[in-house]
Design an enzyme around this catalytic site. Structure first.
Site, short mmCIF file in Angstrom:
data_model
loop_
_atom_site.label_atom_id
_atom_site.label_comp_id
_atom_site.label_asym_id
_atom_site.label_seq_id
_atom_site.Cartn_x
_atom_site.Cartn_y
_atom_site.Cartn_z
N TYR A 54 0.81 -0.88 0.11
CA TYR A 54 -0.52 -0.40 -0.29
C TYR A 54 1.66 0.95 0.25
O TYR A 54 2.02 0.90 0.80
CB TYR A 54 -0.71 -0.23 0.83
CG TYR A 54 -2.19 -0.44 0.55
CD1 TYR A 54 -3.50 0.43 0.21
CD2 TYR A 54 -3.38 -1.69 1.54
CE1 TYR A 54 -4.23 -0.13 -0.14
CE2 TYR A 54 -4.21 -2.25 1.70
CZ TYR A 54 -4.86 -1.77 0.42
OH TYR A 54 -6.84 -1.70 0.04
N GLU A 56 -0.26 5.08 -0.38
CA GLU A 56 -1.56 6.15 0.01
C GLU A 56 -0.79 7.33 0.00
O GLU A 56 0.53 7.56 0.85
CB GLU A 56 -2.61 6.24 0.67
CG GLU A 56 -3.75 5.34 0.62
CD GLU A 56 -3.70 3.67 1.04
OE1 GLU A 56 -2.67 3.43 1.37
OE2 GLU A 56 -5.22 2.95 1.23
N ASP A 199 -7.68 14.04 -24.18
CA ASP A 199 -8.17 12.48 -23.75
C ASP A 199 -6.99 11.60 -24.94
O ASP A 199 -7.59 11.43 -26.57
CB ASP A 199 -8.67 11.79 -23.59
CG ASP A 199 -9.27 10.73 -23.36
OD1 ASP A 199 -8.31 10.12 -23.30
OD2 ASP A 199 -10.15 10.35 -22.44
N THR A 225 -4.94 6.40 -21.59
CA THR A 225 -4.87 4.97 -20.83
C THR A 225 -3.22 4.44 -21.64
O THR A 225 -2.82 5.21 -21.77
CB THR A 225 -5.84 3.96 -21.58
OG1 THR A 225 -5.64 3.76 -22.92
CG2 THR A 225 -6.99 4.61 -20.80
N LYS A 228 -3.16 1.17 -25.10
CA LYS A 228 -3.42 0.57 -26.43
C LYS A 228 -2.57 1.11 -26.94
O LYS A 228 -1.08 0.08 -27.03
CB LYS A 228 -4.87 2.21 -26.28
CG LYS A 228 -6.26 1.70 -25.57
CD LYS A 228 -6.76 2.34 -25.71
CE LYS A 228 -7.75 2.72 -25.49
NZ LYS A 228 -8.47 3.01 -23.61
N ARG A 234 -3.14 -1.86 -18.32
CA ARG A 234 -4.02 -0.70 -17.91
C ARG A 234 -3.86 -0.46 -16.64
O ARG A 234 -3.69 -1.28 -16.02
CB ARG A 234 -4.98 -2.12 -17.25
CG ARG A 234 -5.56 -3.46 -18.94
CD ARG A 234 -6.47 -3.80 -18.51
NE ARG A 234 -7.78 -2.98 -19.50
CZ ARG A 234 -7.96 -3.67 -20.41
NH1 ARG A 234 -7.01 -4.63 -21.25
NH2 ARG A 234 -8.99 -2.78 -21.37
N1 DSN Z 1 -12.94 0.52 -24.33
C1 DSN Z 1 -12.05 1.72 -24.78
C2 DSN Z 1 -11.53 1.22 -26.58
O1 DSN Z 1 -12.48 0.17 -26.76
O2 DSN Z 1 -12.04 2.36 -27.20
C3 DSN Z 1 -12.59 3.09 -24.93
O3 DSN Z 1 -12.14 3.09 -23.46
#
Ligand code: DSN
Length: 453
Positions: A54, A56, A199, A225, A228, A234
């Site tokens: 942990y 925090e 974003d 994120t 991708k 993730r």
């Molecule tokens: N689920 C994602 C996507 O496939 O673009 C977006 O959060």
């Protein structure tokens, strides 16, 4: 190949399911544009003792003891993110994209403040103010749209911004096949005094790989994120730009507080370690080559599909994804199409298209992306083969139409799913897809990995 020796002994049931998923991925192809395959090093960082701790708080300001090493780790990863994206502030703790975006709202807006984002059905994200997301319950959302040619409707965006005076404007999306013109968004945000938040979840890897303009000179805040095109675990990052700090020098500390204690508890240190590995990999020259190949593959696939008579939103792509418009053959056919492709081992996803008159559950488009295929080393030949399979499936299912009576839709899809299992046409294609896919290894499943050596 990562060893699962202990797992197999302790829990054969879960071990068997992991092996089954490994095989599904190995013998098929992830064409969902938001998915990718990480390096073995990223996966190794996830399965470490950092998972047990942990922490925090932030480096030097933890609530619990025992965080001397955690402090070093988090500082290292923050510095890597700052350097890679050219920004003065980074928070590496968000559990994923949605909590990152919620933290941004919480830092920049008061409840019910007006906000603007791309409408979900036009390729926006749930958290950009979609009507069924809590972001439109806690803040007042005025969504903007794409034109049917796939371009942003800046006349509409400017008119909405002047009418509603949003506190925050989101730019970026999940199904936008063309480059995001950050400068045009910045102009409008400045006109109305709004924060501009980019974003870049889908295109982060393309930005660091030099295949897409960076939002850093234009936006005040950037979220992304990490799993991708950036090819990490993730997780997510929130960054504040020089421009953001010039507008409000408190932005960094506001975002820190919005994450904890505002929204999250202890950060997932193992994920932060794996993000650090991915950021390190993204700094290497090989990553720029990877990003270039993603875009080249997407363009090749787009051309191959156009040659076979398909319609693409915007007529092609600038990035890692394509959006097939299936409306010329009937509205609401996306679900039939993605189920038929799943049957042969090609995993793309049904998606709405700009101006879709069908619902997100029965949309009229198909979203296809090349990040995962490119990680496996596929190139122009494979893109042609993929286009060919997609065309053969399209021809085979051309008579499937979504019933206009909503009550009959579930039954129609169930009946279609049964035909998928029984029809030998699909078995033939499934075999062809598998024969191609097994030649292109998934990095973490390869015995001798050279790609990440
Ligand atoms: N689920 C994602 C996507 O496939 O673009 C977006 O959060």
């Amino acid at each position: 190949m990562i060893s699962h020796t202990h797992l197999q002994q302790t829990d054969p049931d879960v071990a068997a399911l992991i092996a089954e998923e490994d095989e599904r991925q190995r013998s098929g192809l992830e064409l969902i544009p938001s998915e990718n395959h990480t390096s073995p090093a990223v996966l190794e960082a996830l399965a470490t003792t950092f998972s047990d701790k942990y922490a925090e708080g932030y480096p030097g300001r933890r609530y619990y003891t025992g965080n001397i090493v955690a402090d070093k780790l988090e500082t290292l990863v923050q510095e890597r993110a700052k350097k890679l994206f050219g920004v003065p502030y980074a928070n590496v703790q968000p559990y994923s994209g949605s909590p990152a975006n919620l933290a941004v709202y919480s830092a920049l807006c008061e409840p019910h403040d007006p906000i603007m984002g791309l409408n979900l059905l036009d390729g926006g994200h749930l958290t950009h103010g979609w009507k069924f997301s809590m972001t439109s319950k806690f803040w007042t959302s005025h969504p903007y749209h794409l034109k049917t040619d796939g371009s942003f409707d800046f006349d509409e965006i400017r008119a909405l911004a002047n009418e509603h005076k949003p506190k925050l404007i989101w730019c970026g999306g999940t199904a936008v096949p063309r480059a995001i013109p950050f400068a045009r968004f910045a102009e409008i945000a400045e006109e109305v005094g709004a924060y501009l938040v980019a974003d870049i979840s889908h295109i982060a890897g393309l930005i660091v790989g030099g295949q897409h303009e960076s939002p850093a000179p234009y936006a005040h805040v950037i979220t992304t994120t990490t799993h991708k095109t950036l090819r990490g675990p993730r997780g997510a990052l929130i960054m504040v730009t020089e421009k953001g700090l010039a507008k409000n020098p408190e932005l960094g500390s506001k975002i820190d507080k919005a994450i904890i204690p505002g929204l999250q508890g202890g950060p997932h240190l193992n994920t932060i370690a794996a993000i650090g590995v991915a950021l390190h990999e993204a700094e290497l020259p090989t990553f720029s080559d990877y990003a270039a190949r993603i875009v080249q593959n997407a363009k090749t696939l787009a051309d191959a599909l156009l040659k076979r008579g398909f319609t693409l939103i915007s007529g092609g792509t600038d990035n890692h994804l394509l959006l097939l418009d299936l409306t010329p053959t009937g509205i609401g056919r996306g679900k039939f199409f993605h189920l038929a492709l799943e049957r042969i081992g090609l995993y793309a996803n049904m998606n709405t298209v700009p101006g879709d008159t069908s619902s997100p559950f029965y949309p009229s488009g198909l979203r296809i992306g090349t990040p995962a295929a490119t990680t496996r080393g596929m190139g122009a030949n494979e893109m042609e083969m993929i286009a060919d399979w997609i065309a053969r499936v399209a021809e085979h299912i051309k008579n499937e139409q979504l019933p206009s009576d909503k009550e009959q839709r579930t039954a129609a899809i169930n009946k279609f799913a049964q035909t998928l299992a029984a029809d030998p046409f699909y078995e033939t294609l499934r075999k062809e897809v598998e024969d191609m896919c097994v030649k292109f290894l998934i990095p973490a499943l390869a015995e001798n990995n050279t790609q990440f050596a």
